[in-house]
Design a protein around this motif. Sequence first.
Motif, PDB file in Angstrom:
ATOM      1  N   ALA A  39       0.831  -1.211   0.000  1.00 19.56           N
ATOM      2  CA  ALA A  39       0.000   0.000   0.000  1.00 19.56           C
ATOM      3  C   ALA A  39       0.864   1.259   0.000  1.00 19.56           C
ATOM      4  CB  ALA A  39      -0.925  -0.008   1.214  1.00 19.56           C
ATOM      5  N   ASN A  40       1.934   1.251   0.794  1.00 18.78           N
ATOM      6  CA  ASN A  40       2.833   2.411   0.831  1.00 18.78           C
ATOM      7  C   ASN A  40       3.518   2.617  -0.508  1.00 18.78           C
ATOM      8  OD1 ASN A  40       2.239   2.898   3.511  1.00 18.78           O
ATOM      9  ND2 ASN A  40       3.973   1.741   4.296  1.00 18.78           N
ATOM     10  N   SER A  41       3.886   1.515  -1.168  1.00 17.55           N
ATOM     11  CA  SER A  41       4.530   1.620  -2.476  1.00 17.55           C
ATOM     12  C   SER A  41       3.580   2.229  -3.507  1.00 17.55           C
ATOM     13  CB  SER A  41       4.986   0.235  -2.934  1.00 17.55           C
ATOM     14  OG  SER A  41       5.558   0.291  -4.222  1.00 17.55           O
ATOM     15  N   LEU A  42       2.332   1.789  -3.487  1.00 16.00           N
ATOM     16  CA  LEU A  42       1.345   2.347  -4.413  1.00 16.00           C
ATOM     17  C   LEU A  42       1.091   3.823  -4.125  1.00 16.00           C
ATOM     18  CD1 LEU A  42      -1.252  -0.574  -4.560  1.00 16.00           C
ATOM     19  CD2 LEU A  42       0.342   0.123  -6.354  1.00 16.00           C
ATOM     20  N   GLN A  43       1.096   4.172  -2.845  1.00  8.96           N
ATOM     21  CA  GLN A  43       0.867   5.566  -2.468  1.00  8.96           C
ATOM     22  C   GLN A  43       2.013   6.444  -2.954  1.00  8.96           C
ATOM     23  OE1 GLN A  43       0.801   6.487   1.800  1.00  8.96           O
ATOM     24  NE2 GLN A  43      -1.028   7.712   1.449  1.00  8.96           N
ATOM     25  N   GLU A  44       3.247   5.958  -2.828  1.00  9.06           N
ATOM     26  CA  GLU A  44       4.408   6.717  -3.300  1.00  9.06           C
ATOM     27  C   GLU A  44       4.371   6.877  -4.818  1.00  9.06           C
ATOM     28  OE1 GLU A  44       7.764   4.632  -1.842  1.00  9.06           O
ATOM     29  OE2 GLU A  44       7.447   5.203   0.264  1.00  9.06           O
ATOM     30  N   GLN A  45       3.980   5.813  -5.532  1.00 10.69           N
ATOM     31  CA  GLN A  45       3.882   5.901  -6.989  1.00 10.69           C
ATOM     32  C   GLN A  45       2.810   6.893  -7.406  1.00 10.69           C
ATOM     33  OE1 GLN A  45       3.426   2.044  -8.805  1.00 10.69           O
ATOM     34  NE2 GLN A  45       5.066   1.137  -7.582  1.00 10.69           N
ATOM     35  N   ALA A  46       1.687   6.910  -6.672  1.00  9.69           N
ATOM     36  CA  ALA A  46       0.615   7.854  -6.993  1.00  9.69           C
ATOM     37  C   ALA A  46       1.077   9.292  -6.772  1.00  9.69           C
ATOM     38  CB  ALA A  46      -0.615   7.546  -6.132  1.00  9.69           C
ATOM     39  N   ALA A  47       1.836   9.519  -5.680  1.00 11.66           N
ATOM     40  CA  ALA A  47       2.337  10.865  -5.396  1.00 11.66           C
ATOM     41  C   ALA A  47       3.323  11.304  -6.477  1.00 11.66           C
ATOM     42  CB  ALA A  47       2.995  10.897  -4.017  1.00 11.66           C
ATOM     43  N   GLU A  48       4.191  10.375  -6.902  1.00  6.99           N
ATOM     44  CA  GLU A  48       5.158  10.705  -7.950  1.00  6.99           C
ATOM     45  C   GLU A  48       4.451  10.996  -9.268  1.00  6.99           C
ATOM     46  OE1 GLU A  48       9.022   8.642 -10.200  1.00  6.99           O
ATOM     47  OE2 GLU A  48       8.060   7.663  -8.482  1.00  6.99           O
ATOM     48  N   TRP A  49       3.430  10.216  -9.593  1.00 11.07           N
ATOM     49  CA  TRP A  49       2.662  10.436 -10.819  1.00 11.07           C
ATOM     50  C   TRP A  49       1.949  11.785 -10.779  1.00 11.07           C
ATOM     51  CZ3 TRP A  49       2.381   7.694 -15.308  1.00 11.07           C
ATOM     52  CH2 TRP A  49       1.348   8.005 -16.191  1.00 11.07           C
ATOM     53  N   GLN A  50       1.445  12.146  -9.599  1.00  7.49           N
ATOM     54  CA  GLN A  50       0.741  13.418  -9.451  1.00  7.49           C
ATOM     55  C   GLN A  50       1.675  14.595  -9.682  1.00  7.49           C
ATOM     56  OE1 GLN A  50      -2.425  13.872  -9.124  1.00  7.49           O
ATOM     57  NE2 GLN A  50      -2.364  16.098  -8.910  1.00  7.49           N
ATOM     58  N   GLU A  51       2.937  14.458  -9.247  1.00 10.22           N
ATOM     59  CA  GLU A  51       3.908  15.531  -9.460  1.00 10.22           C
ATOM     60  C   GLU A  51       4.259  15.680 -10.937  1.00 10.22           C
ATOM     61  OE1 GLU A  51       7.260  14.766  -7.037  1.00 10.22           O
ATOM     62  OE2 GLU A  51       6.239  15.152  -5.137  1.00 10.22           O
ATOM     63  N   ARG A  52       4.298  14.574 -11.654  1.00 11.89           N
ATOM     64  CA  ARG A  52       4.642  14.635 -13.075  1.00 11.89           C
ATOM     65  C   ARG A  52       3.485  15.156 -13.918  1.00 11.89           C
ATOM     66  NH1 ARG A  52       7.847   8.929 -14.354  1.00 11.89           N
ATOM     67  NH2 ARG A  52       9.630   9.277 -12.969  1.00 11.89           N
ATOM     68  N   TYR A  53       2.272  14.744 -13.536  1.00  8.08           N
ATOM     69  CA  TYR A  53       1.099  15.132 -14.323  1.00  8.08           C
ATOM     70  C   TYR A  53       0.064  15.754 -13.394  1.00  8.08           C
ATOM     71  CZ  TYR A  53       3.346  11.892 -17.538  1.00  8.08           C
ATOM     72  OH  TYR A  53       4.253  11.251 -18.325  1.00  8.08           O
ATOM     73  N   PRO A  54       0.279  17.003 -13.003  1.00  7.67           N
ATOM     74  CA  PRO A  54      -0.677  17.657 -12.083  1.00  7.67           C
ATOM     75  C   PRO A  54      -2.020  17.864 -12.753  1.00  7.67           C
ATOM     76  CG  PRO A  54       0.902  19.247 -12.949  1.00  7.67           C
ATOM     77  CD  PRO A  54       1.383  17.893 -13.397  1.00  7.67           C
ATOM     78  N   ARG A  55      -3.061  17.838 -11.932  1.00  9.70           N
ATOM     79  CA  ARG A  55      -4.404  18.049 -12.436  1.00  9.70           C
ATOM     80  C   ARG A  55      -4.627  19.508 -12.810  1.00  9.70           C
ATOM     81  NH1 ARG A  55      -8.249  14.801  -8.142  1.00  9.70           N
ATOM     82  NH2 ARG A  55      -7.765  12.689  -8.832  1.00  9.70           N
TER      83      ARG A  55
END
Length: 268
Positions: free
Chosen positions: A112-128
Motif C-alpha cells: 500500500a505504501n509503495s502504491l501511495q508513493e507511486q501515486a504521489a510521484e505520478w501526481q507531481e509529473r502530471y498535475p491536475r
Amino acid sequence: MSEKYRVELDIFTGPLDLLLYLVRRNELDIVDLPISTLTKQFQEFLEVLKHLDLDLVGDFVVMASTLAEIKSRNVLPSQAEEEIPLEAESNSDPRSDLIHQLLEYKKFKDAANSLQEQAAEWQERYPRLADERPVSSKDPAADRIKEVELWDLVSALGRVLKRKEVDTESKIRYDETPIHKYVDQIGALVREQKVVQFTSLFEGEIIRSKIIGMFLAVLELIRHHGFRAEQIEDHGEIVLQPPEEVDEQAETQESVPPEETEDAPGPE
C-alpha cells in the motif's frame, strides 16, 4: 462514521499496526519476536489509548491478552518438552500464528505504501488542471499522518501523561472545552511561532482531560488542516509546523486559459 471528530480505530489502523511500529522502533526481527518486550510496550500504549476512547480499544485489549498468554506459555516449563522432536518444536512455537499475521500485515502495508508513493510521484509529473480537481470535500477518513507516525504522537502523549504533576490534585476536574476551541488556539500559536515543540503545548497543564482534548486538537490540525509534524531524531522531540503556503491563485491562473475579450479578433 460520525461527523463529530473523535479518535476511532480506523485512525489507529489496529493492533497489528502498533505491533509493527514497535518492531521497527526496537529494530527487532519479526520471525524471532521478544514477546516480553513487546507485551510491556504494547500495554503502555494501550493505557494511553484507554484515555483517548475507552469504548473503541477492544481489538487492542484482545491483542494485549494474546501477548500476555504467549508470554506466559513461553516462561512456563513443559514436562513433555524433552520428548518433542526438533521438527515439531518449531511448529509448536506459541508465537507462530502472531508472527504469520504480522508478516502478512507487513506485506500488504508495504504494498500500500509503495502504491501511495507511486501515486504521489505520478501526481507531481502530471498535475491536475483546475477543472479536473474534485469538487466535493475530501473524506476525513482517508487522511493519514505522513511525516510522523501516529504512534510517535501517541508515545509522546504517554510521556506527558506520566508526569508526576498530572492529575495529582485530590479533587478530579474535567475539562469540557470543545475540541474546535483548542484547534483554533493551537493552530494560531503554531502559525505565529512557525515551529512549536509538542511537549511545550502541555507545560503547566495538570488536568488529564484537558491534555487529551489538546492532543485530539493536534491530530485534527495535522490530519485535516495541513499542519505538519516532524521528528528530527528517533524517539526525539516532535515539532509542529504550519501548513506550507501554496499560491493557489497563481496555480489556477496557469491552468485556466484566459477568457476571450470583445477586442479579440474573430475567425475570418
